[in-house]
Design an enzyme around this catalytic site. Structure first.
Site, PDB file in Angstrom:
ATOM      1  N   HIS A 439       0.819  -1.218   0.000  1.00 13.18           N
ATOM      2  CA  HIS A 439       0.000   0.000   0.000  1.00 13.18           C
ATOM      3  C   HIS A 439       0.857   1.275   0.000  1.00 13.18           C
ATOM      4  CE1 HIS A 439      -0.544   0.350   4.705  1.00 13.18           C
ATOM      5  NE2 HIS A 439       0.696   0.157   4.383  1.00 13.18           N
ATOM      6  N   GLU A 440       0.212   2.363  -0.297  1.00 11.35           N
ATOM      7  CA  GLU A 440       0.886   3.672  -0.376  1.00 11.35           C
ATOM      8  C   GLU A 440       2.030   3.642  -1.390  1.00 11.35           C
ATOM      9  OE1 GLU A 440      -0.816   5.779   1.791  1.00 11.35           O
ATOM     10  OE2 GLU A 440       0.110   7.264   0.475  1.00 11.35           O
TER      11      GLU A 440
END
Lengths: 598, 598
Positions: A439-440
């Site tokens: 994620h990110e």
């Protein structure tokens, strides 16, 4: 209870490696002092211990689920949010006029490190809300801030980032959620958002989604994307919460880890109109998001560090208590088994964990201190600080995500069968942290960001600045003979890394973008390892300076730092050469592989 | 449904890389033919697909639990065992007189590879039973075999290995379970055994535990340990199942993965007498166990391979279907997103998986073929084969356990958020496989076994034999120009590895045992990577030979093998130098670290 982090180390990082105690010399922090920071950190530890650590496993075992159309969490999550709010941590780094303490970012990150180590999943609700509010602080209008941000800083409303869609995760340029201008200047939002953490729950009175969408007629790609404030419940004139805004929960994702953080599929504009307000100008959505990305990515990196840290603490405790086997030199079956911390291979695994998590923490806090320098440091240096921070960010995000997973694997291994069961926390940390490289911005995205953008922007000024800082510390380390191993190994690794990068980037035009970036994830290690080696040099220098005047536990602590630095020199930095050779060769093996050959 | 393995590859490994089709030239396999093996493998695949793959996730989500004093599994496990029994796989490798097909071990392992890839947890019940029966076959008396082994080969009874105790996992020398001689020559067993997989369930009529225990008055350490057959239910004169033998379930372990395999804490002699029969002579227990250890460890290694393999298949499928982003050279937002298999970094992750799992499979089957050579090959070569197999075993066990975890991490990464959820199988494989570096001898134990025993026994004859075989294949590879990259890289890596090992071992007396073994886990990589590189050379050679006469899918398959070999040469073998330097230096950093410095 095993502590989830070493408070001694956090103090060391902030006040002996970094100059945090001197931040009150800056006007914004003039009301602060070392004592204020100590008090804040103590409060954070106590809240983390009492309200976060208490339910980490409970929330893992009792996943968010839908009941009566609502997402149910274990009640302790709400208690944690209330305790966090009561302690002032929803607004601590904000301006006084917004009820904040104006805490420096580095102290804020150290505060949050406690929550992350104690319970990464519950910390998610807090951190998403803070990230959302931070974006508003920079880009929202004064009216919007009053309407949306204030209740968030008061810990009454929560926030999300609603970027991905089912068909567009890493490829945000292809999102299709639409925003249609309404007569009153607001927008009607329609579309489906995927992987939305904290997208639905009953922790507060409202949830404010920051939604990326396309205004009808906007150009294709990233330039056509705008950002919208979209509340779960519409907001009355007086700021109170009104009727549903037709953001409908379409499903929950069931993850391997991070189970306490509910993760949702949301439909906007289902069964009625979803109304949102645009943030700033049309077409600036992705740029606004990316402006906040440094903060968010540093936050993910520190989260990864703290999962690894908590695992290190747990396995260290276990290794001191568990007795098993004898040293190779002592096979007398009548001798008692030794504590496993005596075995060389267990020490290796503990040293590796120590290197990864304490080195990662040093890096995360260093980056956070750069955020402070960017906002409150000498004006003349800010452009440089910005370039340096930009360069480091993909490493700060990806390096701990990867190496905390290694550390956690070691934590499990040290604990053997026990580590593989749910009777101990490390298997949970291992499942939790596996999200962080995804994620990110995935590792692939971080690699392309580093090699394709950050290393070349402003004519490579970021790398120049980094090297200047590293060389200065290398020079200063010459006065401590016990740092020689690391100093020499780091010098060599740095030379290998920079030569390879300059070699490759110098051929960029000849190679073309596909070949230039074909091995970009290797660049994360290639530069990441020397950067963390540098963090170890800084720690070991601080320890070596303090050692002569230290005794007892303090002296042991400093010796551990110096010895871990030696471990990093002998066991980690020699890997750099392999990555340097690969990257410099602009290897085409992956490019030439054909899908049908698999 | 995504296949859990490539049947084409399994055929290739057995019949194009290995000489399995020639095994029927040996008397024991005279009734066999390539067609027999093909039929058996087809049957195994079909059973695996229909009866194992069907409930892998169901069994993961519905862990074994205690209900009315009994351990409940999902019903599909029993159906799988019945299908396996009906297909003859409980006895397939045994003598005809015991109802077996006298299948070669390499074919048996290929059969089991199907069950492991389809559902590692359910395969556990079968494999524990086979391992138990194999030990009886070698060490039990004819009467014992009739009594205990026959019902197991008939798939009516199940088996366990009951070695560890709560205070003694890796340190088996310290077990305290006691065996007291009874008047009739049997033994009364008392004690607690931990981590007993398959220790309690209702899959069959009885469970036969192989229990390590100490006879009263036996010497301390490993020499005082004997092995006992201990049934869950006592056995009547006519062989039927009688009353309880007082083996009491004291608890279930709740694991991160392998959840479908129930794992137990068992009390022997609780609430009544537990009666067991000794296997062979007193004091031989651990030696008997270790005699079977090669088989068990090869089995664990192949299990790890197959988990990685199933993950590779799943992520490969996903990478072909999922469209996301554009190549760096094509940023036109109007162009359609490409299948992610087109991205260099995704190809890298798929190639890495391919290298690890297909290389691991080649290694596991090669080791299995050595077991056949040991039992049915030319008499004059058996001592050498034994030494070679002994040398390879710690690598066959540990290398895939470690690198399948890397492969599965890549599988998750390729699949992104989807791979992190329980909607896809890879997160389960990742949890499952994390057990493999722990059980059946941890990595630390494998490292000490390799460096402290296997490399030096018979004056290093094992390594000599290995090198001779590798050099012969390196020589033969010279005729294929497309193998040059791997041939050269492997030659270099092999030289680095052997020089480092010989250097270190030559200083053994000077260094002493603690320092000699301080970095022994590194030896697993140091020798493991060249060994797997050799497996790739053998595969690539077979492919290069076949390529000129191939077209279509076959040609693609062979090109994939040759290209993966190049990947191994460029991306994997250069790591060997780092391990060689570390090991040759006899680094003392871990030894000198003091527990109180952590």
């Amino acid at each position: 209870m095993t502590p989830f982090l070493s408070r001694r180390d956090l103090q060391f990082q902030l006040f002996e490696v970094l100059d945090t105690a001197r931040l009150p010399e800056r006007p914004r922090f003039a009301e602060h002092s070392r004592e204020v920071y100590d008090d804040v950190l103590n409060l954070a530890y106590n809240v983390a211990e009492k309200y976060f650590a208490n339910h980490a496993r409970e929330a893992d075992l009792n996943e968010p689920h839908v009941e009566g159309g609502k997402v149910k969490l274990v009640p302790a999550v709400k208690e944690a949010m209330e305790a966090t709010r009561d302690a002032g941590f929803f607004s601590a780094h904000h301006d006084e006029e917004w009820g904040g303490l104006q805490l420096p970012w580095v102290v804020t990150q150290a505060v949050q490190a406690n929550f992350k180590a104690a319970n990464i999943a519950s910390s998610g609700y807090l951190l998403l809300t803070l990230g959302n509010a931070n974006l508003q602080r920079v880009f929202a209008s004064p009216e919007q801030k009053e309407k949306y941000m204030r209740p968030m800083l008061e810990g009454r409303w929560f926030g999300t980032m609603a970027l991905s869609e089912p068909h567009a995760g890493s490829g945000l340029a292809d999102i299709t959620t639409t925003a249609t201008l309404r007569e009153d200047g607001t927008y009607s939002i329609r579309g489906t958002k995927m992987w939305i953490s904290g997208g639905e729950h009953e922790l507060g009175e409202n949830i404010v989604h920051l939604v990326l969408a396309r205004i009808a007629g906007a150009p294709a790609g990233v330039k056509g994307i705008s950002l919208f404030l979209v509340p779960r419940y519409r907001i009355n004139e007086d700021g109170s919460v009104g009727e549903s805004n037709n953001v409908v929960l379409a499903g929950l994702n069931h993850k391997m880890g991070y189970r306490g953080t509910t993760n949702t599929l949301l439909n906007f504009g289902e069964g009625g109109e979803t109304i949102g307000e645009i943030v700033g100008e049309p077409g600036r959505g992705l740029a606004q998001m990316f402006h906040m990305m440094n903060d968010a990515r540093i936050g993910v990196g520190i989260g990864a560090v703290m999962l690894g840290y908590a695992g290190y603490m747990a396995s260290l405790d276990y290794a001191r208590e568990r007795h098993q086997g004898r040293l190779p030199s002592s096979k007398d079956p009548h001798s008692p088994p030794v504590a496993i911390i005596e075995h060389a291979d267990v020490k290796r695994m503990l040293l590796r964990q120590k290197c990864y998590v304490e080195g990662g923490l040093a890096l995360g806090l260093y980056a956070a201190s750069l955020v402070d320098d960017l906002n409150t440091g000498p004006e003349a240096e800010r452009e440089d600080v910005h370039l340096l921070l930009d360069l480091l960010t993909p490493i700060v995000k990806s390096w701990p995500s990867k190496y905390s997973q290694e550390a956690l694997s070691d934590a499990i291994q040290v604990m053997g069968g026990a580590g593989y069961t749910r009777d101990t926390p490390v298997e949970m940390y291992y499942r939790d942290n596996r999200l962080n490289p995804i994620h990110e911005g995935t590792e692939g995205i971080q690699g392309n960001d580093l090699l394709g953008r950050k290393l070349t922007q402003a004519n490579g000024r970021g790398l120049e600045l980094l090297l200047a800082r590293m060389q200065a510390d290398l020079k200063a380390a010459e006065e401590h003979a016990e740092l020689n191993d690391l100093r020499v190994a780091l010098g060599t690794a740095l030379e290998q890394a920079t030569t390879a990068l300059q070699n490759l980037l110098g051929r960029a035009a000849e190679l073309g973008p596909d070949r230039l970036l074909a091995n970009s994830t290797t660049a994360l290690d290639l530069l990441g390892h020397p950067v963390v080696g540098w963090m170890w040099l800084r720690q070991a220098q601080a320890a070596a300076r303090a050692l002569p005047g230290s005794r007892g536990d303090d002296a042991d602590f400093y010796r551990g730092k110096v010895h871990a630095a030696r471990f990093f020199a002998h066991y980690e930095l020699p890997k750099v050469r392999v990555w340097a050779d690969l990257l410099a060769s602009a290897d085409t093996t992956t490019l030439e592989m054909q899908p049908e050959w698999f």
